[in-house]
Design a protein around this motif. Structure first.
Motif, PDB file in Angstrom:
ATOM      1  N   LEU A 247       3.883   0.210   5.983  1.00 53.92           N
ATOM      2  CA  LEU A 247       3.550  -1.070   5.704  1.00 53.92           C
ATOM      3  C   LEU A 247       3.388  -1.306   4.149  1.00 53.92           C
ATOM      4  O   LEU A 247       2.743  -0.444   3.501  1.00 53.92           O
ATOM      5  CB  LEU A 247       2.148  -1.456   6.369  1.00 53.92           C
ATOM      6  CG  LEU A 247       1.662  -2.984   6.093  1.00 53.92           C
ATOM      7  CD1 LEU A 247       2.569  -3.986   6.620  1.00 53.92           C
ATOM      8  CD2 LEU A 247       0.125  -3.078   6.498  1.00 53.92           C
ATOM      9  N   VAL A 248       3.970  -2.232   3.818  1.00 52.16           N
ATOM     10  CA  VAL A 248       4.008  -2.785   2.153  1.00 52.16           C
ATOM     11  C   VAL A 248       3.698  -4.287   2.113  1.00 52.16           C
ATOM     12  O   VAL A 248       4.450  -5.052   2.783  1.00 52.16           O
ATOM     13  CB  VAL A 248       5.189  -2.297   1.601  1.00 52.16           C
ATOM     14  CG1 VAL A 248       5.110  -2.741  -0.185  1.00 52.16           C
ATOM     15  CG2 VAL A 248       5.296  -0.817   1.594  1.00 52.16           C
ATOM     16  N   VAL A 249       2.740  -4.543   1.220  1.00 56.85           N
ATOM     17  CA  VAL A 249       2.635  -6.174   0.986  1.00 56.85           C
ATOM     18  C   VAL A 249       2.729  -6.225  -0.313  1.00 56.85           C
ATOM     19  O   VAL A 249       1.822  -5.650  -1.108  1.00 56.85           O
ATOM     20  CB  VAL A 249       1.257  -6.416   1.763  1.00 56.85           C
ATOM     21  CG1 VAL A 249       1.176  -8.058   1.406  1.00 56.85           C
ATOM     22  CG2 VAL A 249       1.110  -6.103   3.124  1.00 56.85           C
ATOM     23  N   VAL A 250       3.582  -7.158  -0.688  1.00 66.59           N
ATOM     24  CA  VAL A 250       3.799  -7.298  -2.275  1.00 66.59           C
ATOM     25  C   VAL A 250       3.625  -8.831  -2.606  1.00 66.59           C
ATOM     26  O   VAL A 250       4.146  -9.714  -1.761  1.00 66.59           O
ATOM     27  CB  VAL A 250       5.305  -7.109  -2.691  1.00 66.59           C
ATOM     28  CG1 VAL A 250       5.396  -7.247  -4.041  1.00 66.59           C
ATOM     29  CG2 VAL A 250       5.622  -5.543  -2.302  1.00 66.59           C
ATOM     30  N   GLY A 251       2.846  -9.109  -3.571  1.00 63.94           N
ATOM     31  CA  GLY A 251       2.576 -10.526  -3.852  1.00 63.94           C
ATOM     32  C   GLY A 251       3.262 -10.898  -5.014  1.00 63.94           C
ATOM     33  O   GLY A 251       3.886 -10.028  -6.112  1.00 63.94           O
TER      34      GLY A 251
END
Length: 189
Positions: A4-8
Protein backbone atom coordinates in the motif's frame (compact mmCIF):
# COMPACT_ATOMS: atom_id res chain seq x y z
CA UNK A 1 1.59 -9.74 -0.96
CA UNK A 2 0.47 -6.30 -2.10
CA UNK A 3 2.07 -3.05 -0.96
CA UNK A 4 0.00 0.00 0.00
CA UNK A 5 1.31 3.44 -0.97
CA UNK A 6 -0.44 6.78 -0.42
CA UNK A 7 1.13 9.80 -2.10
CA UNK A 8 -0.03 13.38 -1.57
CA UNK A 9 0.23 16.15 -4.17
CA UNK A 10 0.05 19.94 -3.79
CA UNK A 11 -2.53 20.38 -6.54
CA UNK A 12 -5.74 18.57 -7.46
CA UNK A 13 -4.58 17.39 -10.91
CA UNK A 14 -1.35 15.55 -10.16
CA UNK A 15 -2.91 12.45 -8.59
CA UNK A 16 -4.93 11.88 -11.80
CA UNK A 17 -1.85 12.50 -13.94
CA UNK A 18 0.25 10.01 -12.00
CA UNK A 19 -2.53 7.42 -12.18
CA UNK A 20 -2.68 7.91 -15.95
CA UNK A 21 1.09 7.31 -16.13
CA UNK A 22 0.79 4.21 -13.95
CA UNK A 23 -1.95 2.81 -16.18
CA UNK A 24 0.34 3.37 -19.18
CA UNK A 25 3.14 1.56 -17.29
CA UNK A 26 0.73 -1.25 -16.45
CA UNK A 27 0.20 -1.81 -20.18
CA UNK A 28 3.99 -2.07 -20.52
CA UNK A 29 4.09 -4.63 -17.64
CA UNK A 30 6.20 -2.37 -15.43
CA UNK A 31 3.66 -2.36 -12.59
CA UNK A 32 0.71 -4.51 -11.56
CA UNK A 33 -1.94 -2.53 -9.67
CA UNK A 34 -4.54 -4.34 -7.62
CA UNK A 35 -6.43 -1.13 -6.86
CA UNK A 36 -5.95 2.61 -7.29
CA UNK A 37 -8.01 5.47 -5.88
CA UNK A 38 -7.71 9.24 -6.32
CA UNK A 39 -8.95 11.55 -3.55
CA UNK A 40 -9.28 15.25 -4.34
CA UNK A 41 -10.09 17.97 -1.83
CA UNK A 42 -11.38 21.05 -3.64
CA UNK A 43 -11.03 24.67 -2.51
CA UNK A 44 -14.32 24.40 -0.61
CA UNK A 45 -13.03 21.43 1.40
CA UNK A 46 -15.28 18.85 -0.31
CA UNK A 47 -13.58 15.50 -0.89
CA UNK A 48 -14.21 13.61 -4.15
CA UNK A 49 -13.11 10.01 -4.44
CA UNK A 50 -12.51 8.34 -7.82
CA UNK A 51 -12.30 4.55 -7.78
CA UNK A 52 -10.36 2.91 -10.59
CA UNK A 53 -12.41 -0.30 -10.38
CA UNK A 54 -16.13 0.10 -11.13
CA UNK A 55 -17.61 -2.56 -8.85
CA UNK A 56 -21.21 -2.09 -10.07
CA UNK A 57 -20.38 -2.91 -13.69
CA UNK A 58 -17.98 -5.66 -12.62
CA UNK A 59 -20.72 -7.25 -10.49
CA UNK A 60 -23.33 -6.84 -13.23
CA UNK A 61 -21.10 -8.55 -15.81
CA UNK A 62 -20.23 -11.47 -13.56
CA UNK A 63 -23.80 -11.83 -12.29
CA UNK A 64 -25.18 -11.68 -15.82
CA UNK A 65 -22.93 -14.51 -16.97
CA UNK A 66 -23.76 -16.69 -13.98
CA UNK A 67 -27.48 -15.91 -14.29
CA UNK A 68 -27.50 -16.70 -18.02
CA UNK A 69 -25.79 -20.04 -17.40
CA UNK A 70 -28.15 -21.08 -14.60
CA UNK A 71 -31.17 -19.68 -16.44
CA UNK A 72 -30.44 -21.72 -19.56
CA UNK A 73 -29.92 -24.87 -17.48
CA UNK A 74 -33.23 -24.33 -15.68
CA UNK A 75 -34.82 -23.40 -19.02
CA UNK A 76 -33.72 -26.77 -20.41
CA UNK A 77 -35.77 -28.45 -17.69
CA UNK A 78 -38.88 -26.58 -18.88
CA UNK A 79 -37.97 -27.01 -22.58
CA UNK A 80 -37.36 -23.29 -23.13
CA UNK A 81 -33.63 -22.61 -22.75
CA UNK A 82 -33.73 -19.26 -24.61
CA UNK A 83 -36.27 -17.79 -22.20
CA UNK A 84 -34.26 -19.16 -19.27
CA UNK A 85 -31.08 -17.62 -20.73
CA UNK A 86 -32.69 -14.19 -21.11
CA UNK A 87 -34.49 -14.17 -17.76
CA UNK A 88 -31.53 -15.68 -15.89
CA UNK A 89 -29.13 -13.18 -17.49
CA UNK A 90 -31.32 -10.21 -16.55
CA UNK A 91 -31.86 -11.37 -12.97
CA UNK A 92 -28.16 -12.24 -12.59
CA UNK A 93 -27.03 -8.87 -13.93
CA UNK A 94 -29.38 -7.02 -11.58
CA UNK A 95 -28.34 -8.96 -8.52
CA UNK A 96 -24.66 -8.74 -9.52
CA UNK A 97 -24.88 -4.94 -9.89
CA UNK A 98 -26.56 -4.68 -6.49
CA UNK A 99 -23.95 -6.83 -4.77
CA UNK A 100 -21.13 -5.00 -6.62
CA UNK A 101 -22.40 -1.67 -5.31
CA UNK A 102 -22.23 -2.94 -1.73
CA UNK A 103 -18.85 -4.66 -2.04
CA UNK A 104 -15.59 -3.12 -0.82
CA UNK A 105 -12.70 -4.18 -3.03
CA UNK A 106 -9.04 -3.41 -2.56
CA UNK A 107 -8.27 -0.37 -0.43
CA UNK A 108 -10.64 0.12 2.51
CA UNK A 109 -13.07 3.00 1.92
CA UNK A 110 -12.92 4.14 5.56
CA UNK A 111 -9.12 4.39 5.30
CA UNK A 112 -9.43 6.47 2.12
CA UNK A 113 -11.94 8.82 3.78
CA UNK A 114 -9.79 9.20 6.91
CA UNK A 115 -6.72 10.17 4.87
CA UNK A 116 -8.87 12.36 2.61
CA UNK A 117 -10.05 14.30 5.67
CA UNK A 118 -6.43 15.23 6.44
CA UNK A 119 -5.78 16.72 2.98
CA UNK A 120 -5.47 20.48 2.69
CA UNK A 121 -7.89 22.27 0.35
CA UNK A 122 -6.92 22.25 -3.34
CA UNK A 123 -4.72 19.14 -3.02
CA UNK A 124 -5.01 15.47 -3.96
CA UNK A 125 -3.79 12.04 -2.95
CA UNK A 126 -3.24 8.80 -4.83
CA UNK A 127 -3.86 5.49 -3.06
CA UNK A 128 -2.18 2.48 -4.66
CA UNK A 129 -2.32 -1.21 -3.88
CA UNK A 130 0.61 -2.65 -5.85
CA UNK A 131 0.98 -6.38 -6.49
CA UNK A 132 4.42 -6.14 -8.10
CA UNK A 133 6.54 -3.65 -10.02
CA UNK A 134 9.87 -2.86 -11.63
CA UNK A 135 10.85 -0.26 -8.98
CA UNK A 136 13.77 1.38 -10.80
CA UNK A 137 11.80 1.93 -14.01
CA UNK A 138 8.66 3.10 -12.19
CA UNK A 139 10.62 5.55 -10.03
CA UNK A 140 12.37 6.94 -13.10
CA UNK A 141 8.99 7.60 -14.73
CA UNK A 142 7.51 9.18 -11.58
CA UNK A 143 10.46 11.49 -10.95
CA UNK A 144 8.71 14.17 -13.03
CA UNK A 145 5.97 14.57 -10.41
CA UNK A 146 6.37 16.40 -7.12
CA UNK A 147 4.67 14.71 -4.18
CA UNK A 148 5.18 13.31 -0.71
CA UNK A 149 4.58 9.89 0.78
CA UNK A 150 1.72 10.04 3.29
CA UNK A 151 1.60 6.33 4.20
CA UNK A 152 3.10 3.13 2.89
CA UNK A 153 3.74 -0.47 3.73
CA UNK A 154 7.07 -0.34 1.88
CA UNK A 155 10.36 -1.02 3.61
CA UNK A 156 12.10 2.11 4.91
CA UNK A 157 14.67 1.88 2.09
CA UNK A 158 11.99 1.58 -0.63
CA UNK A 159 9.97 4.42 0.89
CA UNK A 160 13.06 6.64 0.98
CA UNK A 161 13.75 5.91 -2.71
CA UNK A 162 10.14 6.76 -3.60
CA UNK A 163 10.27 9.99 -1.60
CA UNK A 164 13.58 10.92 -3.21
CA UNK A 165 12.12 10.39 -6.70
CA UNK A 166 9.05 12.48 -5.84
CA UNK A 167 11.21 15.23 -4.31
CA UNK A 168 13.43 15.61 -7.40
CA UNK A 169 10.62 16.94 -9.55
CA UNK A 170 10.47 20.61 -10.24
CA UNK A 171 8.32 22.31 -12.85
CA UNK A 172 10.38 23.92 -15.62
CA UNK A 173 10.56 27.69 -15.40
CA UNK A 174 9.40 29.66 -18.46
CA UNK A 175 13.03 30.51 -19.34
CA UNK A 176 13.99 26.78 -19.24
CA UNK A 177 11.19 25.98 -21.67
CA UNK A 178 12.37 28.70 -24.08
CA UNK A 179 16.00 27.53 -23.83
CA UNK A 180 15.02 23.90 -24.45
CA UNK A 181 12.85 24.85 -27.44
CA UNK A 182 15.62 26.99 -28.97
CA UNK A 183 18.18 24.20 -28.42
CA UNK A 184 15.94 21.73 -30.25
CA UNK A 185 15.31 24.23 -33.07
CA UNK A 186 19.06 24.88 -33.43
CA UNK A 187 19.88 21.19 -33.99
CA UNK A 188 20.37 20.21 -37.63
CA UNK A 189 17.91 17.70 -39.00
Amino acid sequence: MSELVVVGFDNPQDADRVLTELIRMKKEYLIDLEDAVVAIRDTGGVIRIKQSVNLVSLGAAGGGLRGAMWGSLIGLLFLNPLAGLAIGGAVGAGSGALSGGMMDYGINDDFIKSIGDTLKPDTSALFLLIRKSQPEKVLAELSGFKGHVIRSSLSPEQEAKLQAALSKAHPPSPSEGVEAASAVAAQPT
